[in-house]
Design an enzyme around this catalytic site. Sequence first.
Site, short mmCIF file in Angstrom:
data_model
loop_
_atom_site.label_atom_id
_atom_site.label_comp_id
_atom_site.label_asym_id
_atom_site.label_seq_id
_atom_site.Cartn_x
_atom_site.Cartn_y
_atom_site.Cartn_z
N LYS A 88 -67.24 29.79 68.26
CA LYS A 88 -65.86 28.70 68.94
C LYS A 88 -66.11 27.49 68.38
CE LYS A 88 -64.83 32.77 71.45
NZ LYS A 88 -65.84 33.44 70.43
N ASP A 89 -65.45 26.55 68.51
CA ASP A 89 -64.69 25.41 68.36
C ASP A 89 -65.77 24.45 69.25
OD1 ASP A 89 -61.82 26.64 68.32
OD2 ASP A 89 -61.69 25.05 67.54
N LYS A 90 -66.50 23.63 69.35
CA LYS A 90 -67.28 22.63 69.33
C LYS A 90 -65.91 21.81 70.47
CE LYS A 90 -70.18 18.37 69.00
NZ LYS A 90 -70.18 17.06 67.79
N GLN A 172 -61.41 24.59 60.48
CA GLN A 172 -62.29 25.17 61.69
C GLN A 172 -63.39 25.80 59.94
OE1 GLN A 172 -59.99 25.76 62.68
NE2 GLN A 172 -60.32 25.93 65.64
#
Length: 424
Positions: A88-90, A172
């Site tokens: 998942k994204d930071k 990403q």
Amino acid sequence: MRKSPYPIDHTLGLSWYISDLDGIGGRLKGDPEDFVVEEISDNPSSTGTGPYLICRLTKKNWDQQRAIKEIAGRLGVSHQRFGFAGTKDKRAVTTQFISIYKADPAVIQSLHIPDMTIEPVGFSDHQISLGDLKGNRFRISLSEYESLKPETTTDDIVAGLAGGVPNYFGYQRFGVQRPVTHLTGLDILRGSYEDAVRTFVSTPSTGESEEYAEGRKFYADTGDAKEALHHIPVRLSLERSLLHHLVSNPGDYAGAFHTFPRTLRSMFVSAVQSWLFNRALSMRIEEGRGLADPVEGDRIVFSDGRSDTVTTGTSRMAAMQVKRDRCRIAIFMQGSEPVQATGPDDKNMAWLMEQEGITSEMFGTASTFLETRFSGAPRSILLNSDVSIEMGENRMNFAFSLQPGQYATTLLREIMKADPIMMI
């Protein structure tokens, strides 16, 4: 169809926009709360007594690998005990399931980590592995966008996406400020493990602090792992783990990558596959071949995972099946299994691999080295989603869901057409 004006897009293979609408610009992730992701999954827990504790992890502004290492450190266990379905994204608020081997729910509940909640939900006989999800649900707020033209409405934006967009791997996957993942993977594929360490540790990042930049440059100039640890900041924990291994095991550049969890080290080579896919997809678009118009030699993939190749005799039926959304045109992502070229996309992929000096045998060697299969697979070239848009105060709010392996930024870049640095 428009060509991207941003060099980083061409570097990563995202060379085209399919929508002809003018972009509205804007900024994603001005605050982590602007980007909310929730994993769509069958609850993987059970009422059994299996060894894997299943937890619901919600985190804000945490890099996933560093979050896992933080939890592991608090528990005093190896990060190798953890499993998850997707990265998942930071800079976001994300919710997902993770598994932890032989963890005590009471101990998990006692953890207090800033901007992180870990909720035990049950036990399972099986670890959660990459791909064990149905998709992701997004709620995203866009700020600093340009006002819509009087003749343009949010309905026009949605209509512009109705035919789908190129199913590129998003930023990403590689990094925008530091697109180093696939470059490290290329070194690994070529068996240049010392170069891979140098690439990962030393490649500078756009806009990073002087302290970070100086530490990276020191290692690039000297190759002295022990001394570099005095210059590489503590927050660069992944880089430091490679260097620590080299201090204890001088010259063992290959072994250094085994300090990473298997899910992380596998991403380097899979990023190469993603990069080649993006470039092959951009070549298809540039050649004027549609995303939903199958021709002889095209590969198609069905929702149940079956794949086929379009022939002269089946082209009309394939077009009907694609129109009814029973299958999608796909590009085969090269891996360890040799693939016979059947059409223009395959030939473009073969040309790209030849240009980079990559062979299927190299993927096989990397599979053994990284303990992960890179056999190759077809990937749909089209991304579709039902997008809803609401106007808020100085915000444009989006809600949509995507299938596994699809990227929200890939969808939103078609609307924004903004500098990629505004999208991370």
